[in-house]
Design an enzyme around this catalytic site. Structure first.
Site, PDB file in Angstrom:
ATOM      1  N   LEU A 125     -22.417   3.489 -29.750  1.00 12.26           N
ATOM      2  CA  LEU A 125     -23.186   2.723 -28.774  1.00 12.26           C
ATOM      3  C   LEU A 125     -23.220   3.421 -27.422  1.00 12.26           C
ATOM      4  O   LEU A 125     -24.290   3.616 -26.830  1.00 12.26           O
ATOM      5  CB  LEU A 125     -22.589   1.316 -28.636  1.00 12.26           C
ATOM      6  CG  LEU A 125     -23.231   0.387 -27.612  1.00 12.26           C
ATOM      7  CD1 LEU A 125     -24.682   0.076 -27.993  1.00 12.26           C
ATOM      8  CD2 LEU A 125     -22.422  -0.914 -27.483  1.00 12.26           C
ATOM      9  N   PRO A 128     -23.865   9.015 -22.401  1.00 14.40           N
ATOM     10  CA  PRO A 128     -23.406   9.603 -21.136  1.00 14.40           C
ATOM     11  C   PRO A 128     -23.832   8.818 -19.902  1.00 14.40           C
ATOM     12  O   PRO A 128     -23.082   8.748 -18.920  1.00 14.40           O
ATOM     13  CB  PRO A 128     -24.041  11.005 -21.155  1.00 14.40           C
ATOM     14  CG  PRO A 128     -24.166  11.330 -22.608  1.00 14.40           C
ATOM     15  CD  PRO A 128     -24.487  10.028 -23.281  1.00 14.40           C
ATOM     16  N   GLY A 131     -22.930   2.897 -20.209  1.00 11.93           N
ATOM     17  CA  GLY A 131     -21.669   2.339 -20.661  1.00 11.93           C
ATOM     18  C   GLY A 131     -21.757   0.826 -20.693  1.00 11.93           C
ATOM     19  O   GLY A 131     -22.138   0.224 -21.689  1.00 11.93           O
ATOM     20  N   GLY A 338      13.123   4.258 -14.805  1.00 11.82           N
ATOM     21  CA  GLY A 338      13.261   5.189 -13.698  1.00 11.82           C
ATOM     22  C   GLY A 338      12.662   6.540 -14.048  1.00 11.82           C
ATOM     23  O   GLY A 338      11.646   6.636 -14.732  1.00 11.82           O
ATOM     24  N   GLU A 362     -14.872  -1.357 -24.507  1.00 14.47           N
ATOM     25  CA  GLU A 362     -15.269  -2.668 -25.043  1.00 14.47           C
ATOM     26  C   GLU A 362     -15.383  -3.707 -23.934  1.00 14.47           C
ATOM     27  O   GLU A 362     -14.971  -4.867 -24.082  1.00 14.47           O
ATOM     28  CB  GLU A 362     -14.335  -3.103 -26.169  1.00 14.47           C
ATOM     29  CG  GLU A 362     -14.395  -2.129 -27.351  1.00 14.47           C
ATOM     30  CD  GLU A 362     -13.995  -2.726 -28.669  1.00 14.47           C
ATOM     31  OE1 GLU A 362     -14.140  -3.950 -28.856  1.00 14.47           O
ATOM     32  OE2 GLU A 362     -13.544  -1.950 -29.531  1.00 14.47           O
TER      33      GLU A 362
END
Length: 383
Positions: A125, A128, A131, A338, A362
């Protein structure tokens, strides 16, 4: 919602936990360094039925309900989110879409192979330049007799370089979501090429790629759903897919909690285990609360799906909270460790890197806030 697992669900959870402890966790760090999980894991997932969960047995699946599916994804996420992603995409996005929208021939062609791990699927889907605004994708499919010719580029495609079939979304009509159609494209088709995306921050073991379609010819029989129905197919898949991601995030958070509690009891500073220091306990408590809350939100979505109730807003809620909670859990766990948390001898640094992308794909956290806001107010803030 029943919060008590059935005997069958508990058994599935235990099976997934044992598999994760024995077959994933011992290799997660080396897969991360190599930027590739061992492909043999696909066969192992299939042998346990994990690649066929919720798909009916008559279609080659292993059946089961969506809560069992989430329990498995949580355990896989606790081990390595790259492995969880294989299942989420090939089964959750591709196989389930074929089961829902496919013709009998498409179901017979692909479902047994996908559920058996003999084939792998990817969900093509993202582009570039497209989105979050998926309705404006630019990949095109043009009629040529009884076939379609596909042209375009997809990127950030999980399973992309391993997949045998790509669920490709392409524009067949005018602008907007009504002009998009879905196709099942064999990745060995002439004109179909792909390239690995390397150097990712997290999910380094997952095969992620760009796909290039240069006049790829597919028959009309490869069309999934009606012409112009592709956006519906995509959004339906993603509504359940967000539950999958959220379940994996619960696994990340649980993995952080397990590691941080164990380390806090082992590590000594100022003459006693750091578990005895109040601010360390605060960090542990925050992780525990986030983990429990995220898990219950995921279970709510699974329960709604299994009862045939609307679930899209609840799925956005679970994905938003669980992804952000996973990032918080990993940050808190790293603080407990740490300086040792900053090296890959310990798992919490990888958890943090893997968790970060879940707030992006997603649906970004911001997109899910808009989806939830639209559900609450009836006002669309996207346009």
């Amino acid at each position: 919602m029943n919060l008590e697992l059935s005997d069958e669900q508990a058994a599935v959870r235990m099976l997934a936990a044992r598999f994760t402890d024995r077959e994933i966790i011992p290799h997660a760090a080396s897969w991360d360094r190599a930027e590739s999980v061992d492909r043999a894991v696909i066969g192992h997932l299939a042998a346990l039925g994990f690649l066929g969960l919720t798909v009916p047995v008559e279609h080659g699946g292993s059946g089961g309900d969506h809560l069992s599916y989430c329990l498995v994804l949580e355990e896989l996420g606790r081990g390595d989110s790259s492995v969880r992603g294989i299942v989420s995409v090939s089964l959750g996005l591709v196989a389930k879409s074929i089961h829902t929208y496919g013709t009998p021939d498409q179901q017979q062609r692909w479902l047994p192979a996908l559920c058996a791990g003999e084939a792998l699927g990817c969900f093509a889907l993202t582009e570039p330049d497209t989105g979050s605004d998926a309705a404006n994708l630019s990949t095109r499919a043009v009629r040529d007799g009884g076939d379609w010719l596909l042209h375009g580029t997809k990127t950030f495609i999980s399973n992309g370089t391993w997949a045998d079939v790509a669920l490709v979304f392409a524009r067949t009509g005018g602008a907007g979501h009504r002009g998009i159609t879905a196709f099942l494209v064999q990745t060995d088709a002439p004109g179909f090429t792909r390239a690995d995306l390397r150097g990712k921050l997290g999910l380094r073991g997952q095969a992620t790629s760009s796909l290039f379609l240069d006049g790829v010819r597919v028959p009309d029989s490869a069309r999934l759903g009606a012409v112009g129905q592709g956006f519906t197919v995509a959004m339906s898949a993603l509504a359940k897919g967000r539950m999958s991601v959220a379940a994996g995030c619960v696994g990340i958070a649980q993995g952080c909690l397990d590691a941080a509690v164990r380390y806090a009891n082992e590590r000594t500073q100022f003459g006693r285990p750091i578990a005895g220091h109040q601010l360390v306990q605060e960090l542990l408590a925050d992780i525990a609360v986030d983990t429990d809350a995220a898990r219950l939100l995921v279970w709510r979505v699974a329960d709604l799906i299994d009862r045939g109730q609307p679930f899209a807003t609840e799925s956005s809620t679970a994905k938003l909270f669980a992804s952000e909670a996973a990032v918080r859990a990993a940050n808190n766990a790293l603080q407990v460790f740490g300086g040792y948390g900053y090296i890959d001898e310990y798992p919490v640094g990888k958890f943090l890197r893997d968790a970060r992308v879940t707030t992006l794909y997603e649906g970004t956290s911001q997109i899910h806030k808009l989806l939830i806001g639209r559900s609450l107010t009836g006002v669309n803030a996207f346009t």
